[in-house]
Design a protein around this motif. Structure first.
Motif, PDB file in Angstrom:
ATOM      1  N   GLN A 104      26.054 -31.143 -40.731  1.00 31.72           N
ATOM      2  CA  GLN A 104      26.674 -32.034 -39.753  1.00 31.72           C
ATOM      3  C   GLN A 104      27.484 -31.238 -38.733  1.00 31.72           C
ATOM      4  OE1 GLN A 104      25.957 -35.251 -39.413  1.00 31.72           O
ATOM      5  NE2 GLN A 104      27.161 -35.186 -37.559  1.00 31.72           N
ATOM      6  N   GLN A 105      28.202 -30.217 -39.188  1.00 32.09           N
ATOM      7  CA  GLN A 105      28.955 -29.365 -38.265  1.00 32.09           C
ATOM      8  C   GLN A 105      28.027 -28.648 -37.290  1.00 32.09           C
ATOM      9  OE1 GLN A 105      32.017 -26.677 -39.717  1.00 32.09           O
ATOM     10  NE2 GLN A 105      32.233 -27.908 -41.570  1.00 32.09           N
ATOM     11  N   VAL A 106      26.892 -28.181 -37.794  1.00 34.73           N
ATOM     12  CA  VAL A 106      25.916 -27.513 -36.923  1.00 34.73           C
ATOM     13  C   VAL A 106      25.431 -28.487 -35.859  1.00 34.73           C
ATOM     14  CG1 VAL A 106      23.612 -26.489 -36.809  1.00 34.73           C
ATOM     15  CG2 VAL A 106      25.173 -25.813 -38.640  1.00 34.73           C
ATOM     16  N   LEU A 107      25.097 -29.701 -36.267  1.00 37.07           N
ATOM     17  CA  LEU A 107      24.611 -30.706 -35.307  1.00 37.07           C
ATOM     18  C   LEU A 107      25.677 -31.051 -34.270  1.00 37.07           C
ATOM     19  CD1 LEU A 107      22.559 -32.972 -37.714  1.00 37.07           C
ATOM     20  CD2 LEU A 107      21.678 -31.773 -35.701  1.00 37.07           C
ATOM     21  N   GLU A 108      26.923 -31.151 -34.703  1.00 37.07           N
ATOM     22  CA  GLU A 108      28.010 -31.428 -33.755  1.00 37.07           C
ATOM     23  C   GLU A 108      28.156 -30.301 -32.751  1.00 37.07           C
ATOM     24  OE1 GLU A 108      31.419 -32.158 -36.230  1.00 37.07           O
ATOM     25  OE2 GLU A 108      30.610 -34.079 -36.948  1.00 37.07           O
ATOM     26  N   ARG A 109      28.107 -29.068 -33.241  1.00 37.13           N
ATOM     27  CA  ARG A 109      28.240 -27.901 -32.351  1.00 37.13           C
ATOM     28  C   ARG A 109      27.066 -27.823 -31.387  1.00 37.13           C
ATOM     29  NH1 ARG A 109      30.336 -22.740 -33.771  1.00 37.13           N
ATOM     30  NH2 ARG A 109      31.763 -23.777 -35.184  1.00 37.13           N
ATOM     31  N   LEU A 110      25.856 -28.079 -31.876  1.00 37.31           N
ATOM     32  CA  LEU A 110      24.685 -28.063 -30.997  1.00 37.31           C
ATOM     33  C   LEU A 110      24.778 -29.157 -29.938  1.00 37.31           C
ATOM     34  CD1 LEU A 110      21.802 -27.344 -33.540  1.00 37.31           C
ATOM     35  CD2 LEU A 110      22.597 -25.826 -31.712  1.00 37.31           C
ATOM     36  N   MET A 117      25.709 -19.571 -35.838  1.00 39.03           N
ATOM     37  CA  MET A 117      27.105 -19.862 -35.499  1.00 39.03           C
ATOM     38  C   MET A 117      27.964 -19.691 -36.739  1.00 39.03           C
ATOM     39  SD  MET A 117      26.799 -24.038 -35.233  1.00 39.03           S
ATOM     40  CE  MET A 117      25.429 -23.955 -34.104  1.00 39.03           C
ATOM     41  N   LYS A 118      29.273 -19.635 -36.541  1.00 40.69           N
ATOM     42  CA  LYS A 118      30.210 -19.570 -37.652  1.00 40.69           C
ATOM     43  C   LYS A 118      30.881 -20.926 -37.797  1.00 40.69           C
ATOM     44  CE  LYS A 118      31.063 -14.676 -37.542  1.00 40.69           C
ATOM     45  NZ  LYS A 118      31.996 -13.588 -37.416  1.00 40.69           N
ATOM     46  N   LEU A 119      30.986 -21.374 -39.044  1.00 44.60           N
ATOM     47  CA  LEU A 119      31.611 -22.654 -39.364  1.00 44.60           C
ATOM     48  C   LEU A 119      32.757 -22.423 -40.341  1.00 44.60           C
ATOM     49  CD1 LEU A 119      28.367 -24.713 -40.106  1.00 44.60           C
ATOM     50  CD2 LEU A 119      29.586 -24.547 -37.935  1.00 44.60           C
ATOM     51  N   VAL A 159      26.124 -19.244 -40.228  1.00 44.02           N
ATOM     52  CA  VAL A 159      24.823 -19.904 -40.262  1.00 44.02           C
ATOM     53  C   VAL A 159      23.820 -18.939 -39.644  1.00 44.02           C
ATOM     54  CG1 VAL A 159      23.487 -21.911 -39.525  1.00 44.02           C
ATOM     55  CG2 VAL A 159      25.930 -22.151 -39.989  1.00 44.02           C
ATOM     56  N   ILE A 160      22.760 -18.658 -40.393  1.00 44.84           N
ATOM     57  CA  ILE A 160      21.727 -17.761 -39.872  1.00 44.84           C
ATOM     58  C   ILE A 160      20.351 -18.374 -40.083  1.00 44.84           C
ATOM     59  CG2 ILE A 160      23.098 -15.671 -40.229  1.00 44.84           C
ATOM     60  CD1 ILE A 160      21.290 -15.035 -42.643  1.00 44.84           C
ATOM     61  N   SER A 161      19.410 -17.895 -39.327  1.00 42.66           N
ATOM     62  CA  SER A 161      18.022 -18.333 -39.418  1.00 42.66           C
ATOM     63  C   SER A 161      17.264 -17.426 -40.381  1.00 42.66           C
ATOM     64  CB  SER A 161      17.399 -18.253 -38.018  1.00 42.66           C
ATOM     65  OG  SER A 161      16.005 -18.253 -38.089  1.00 42.66           O
ATOM     66  N   SER A 162      16.202 -17.941 -40.923  1.00 45.13           N
ATOM     67  CA  SER A 162      15.343 -17.118 -41.783  1.00 45.13           C
ATOM     68  C   SER A 162      14.585 -16.081 -40.955  1.00 45.13           C
ATOM     69  CB  SER A 162      14.360 -18.001 -42.558  1.00 45.13           C
ATOM     70  OG  SER A 162      13.554 -18.729 -41.663  1.00 45.13           O
ATOM     71  N   GLU A 163      14.666 -16.185 -39.637  1.00 42.96           N
ATOM     72  CA  GLU A 163      14.035 -15.201 -38.750  1.00 42.96           C
ATOM     73  C   GLU A 163      14.976 -14.050 -38.411  1.00 42.96           C
ATOM     74  OE1 GLU A 163      10.755 -15.211 -37.886  1.00 42.96           O
ATOM     75  OE2 GLU A 163      10.737 -16.833 -39.341  1.00 42.96           O
ATOM     76  N   ALA A 164      16.269 -14.209 -38.671  1.00 36.82           N
ATOM     77  CA  ALA A 164      17.236 -13.129 -38.432  1.00 36.82           C
ATOM     78  C   ALA A 164      16.967 -12.015 -39.441  1.00 36.82           C
ATOM     79  CB  ALA A 164      18.654 -13.665 -38.583  1.00 36.82           C
ATOM     80  N   PRO A 165      17.276 -10.766 -39.097  1.00 34.96           N
ATOM     81  CA  PRO A 165      17.006  -9.669 -40.040  1.00 34.96           C
ATOM     82  C   PRO A 165      17.615  -9.892 -41.427  1.00 34.96           C
ATOM     83  CG  PRO A 165      17.556  -8.787 -37.893  1.00 34.96           C
ATOM     84  CD  PRO A 165      17.780 -10.279 -37.818  1.00 34.96           C
ATOM     85  N   LEU A 166      18.871 -10.329 -41.480  1.00 38.37           N
ATOM     86  CA  LEU A 166      19.497 -10.572 -42.779  1.00 38.37           C
ATOM     87  C   LEU A 166      18.867 -11.780 -43.456  1.00 38.37           C
ATOM     88  CD1 LEU A 166      21.545  -9.657 -44.844  1.00 38.37           C
ATOM     89  CD2 LEU A 166      23.301 -10.944 -43.607  1.00 38.37           C
ATOM     90  N   GLY A 167      18.503 -12.793 -42.681  1.00 43.80           N
ATOM     91  CA  GLY A 167      17.830 -13.965 -43.242  1.00 43.80           C
ATOM     92  C   GLY A 167      16.507 -13.588 -43.895  1.00 43.80           C
ATOM     93  N   LYS A 168      15.727 -12.751 -43.217  1.00 44.70           N
ATOM     94  CA  LYS A 168      14.450 -12.284 -43.783  1.00 44.70           C
ATOM     95  C   LYS A 168      14.690 -11.475 -45.054  1.00 44.70           C
ATOM     96  CE  LYS A 168      11.822 -11.950 -39.490  1.00 44.70           C
ATOM     97  NZ  LYS A 168      11.182 -11.031 -38.531  1.00 44.70           N
ATOM     98  N   ALA A 169      15.738 -10.652 -45.023  1.00 46.51           N
ATOM     99  CA  ALA A 169      16.003  -9.770 -46.163  1.00 46.51           C
ATOM    100  C   ALA A 169      16.407 -10.524 -47.421  1.00 46.51           C
ATOM    101  CB  ALA A 169      17.086  -8.755 -45.787  1.00 46.51           C
TER     102      ALA A 169
END
Length: 160
Positions: A8-14, A112-114, A123-133
């Motif tokens: 919900q926080q992500v959606l509000e920020r977006l 983003m940071k929450l 919050v990171i995507s699975s496409e980010a380097p750390l997300g993939k790792a």
């Protein structure tokens, strides 16, 4: 920590980002089309530059709209140790200096940071380097990523 509250926080920020981007696109469009900005010679490019800016802002707004769609459809599942870390996982990593960081692995477009309680959650995507790792890893596993000339090492402390 409640993943639905993080979502919900992500959606509000977006939504806030979308509003700002749409306002910027409108302002750039108004500048581009204002009669005072009609080019008087080939060196008078204010209107053209504003048009490029308006186009870029419109594309950014469309990207944010698509991210909102992804995040609205997103349903984080509980952690399943047999599958390891998957999209929707809330993960705590610790580095070699014993510094902890909490990550929420979400769909694209939500970097983003929450704040959740007293905790900071990245919050990171699975496409980010750390997300993939971290995909497929389990509690106790080690994770490495290469950041420029340095290799960073983490341990997965917990996942939910």
């Amino acid at each position: 920590m409640d993943k639905s509250l993080l979502q919900q926080q992500v959606l509000e920020r977006l939504s806030e980002d979308l509003l700002q981007t749409e306002q910027a696109a409108r302002a750039a469009h108004e500048t581009a089309t204002h009669e005072e900005n009609i080019a008087e010679n080939k060196y008078d490019t204010l209107g053209l530059e504003a048009a490029y800016l308006a186009t870029g802002q419109a594309r950014r707004a469309e990207g944010i709209r698509q991210s909102i769609v992804y995040w609205r459809q997103f349903r984080p599942c509980p952690y399943d140790a047999s599958k390891g870390i998957q999209l929707g996982a809330l993960v705590c990593l610790v580095d070699s200096d014993d510094k902890q960081q909490q990550l929420f692995l979400g769909p694209d477009g939500g970097s983003m940071k929450l704040v959740s309680g007293a905790q900071l959650v990245q919050v990171i995507s699975s496409e980010a380097p750390l997300g993939k790792a971290i995909l497929g890893k389990c509690e106790g596993d080690e994770v490495w990523i290469q950041v420029a000339p340095m290799r960073q090492q983490f341990e997965v402390l917990w996942v939910c």
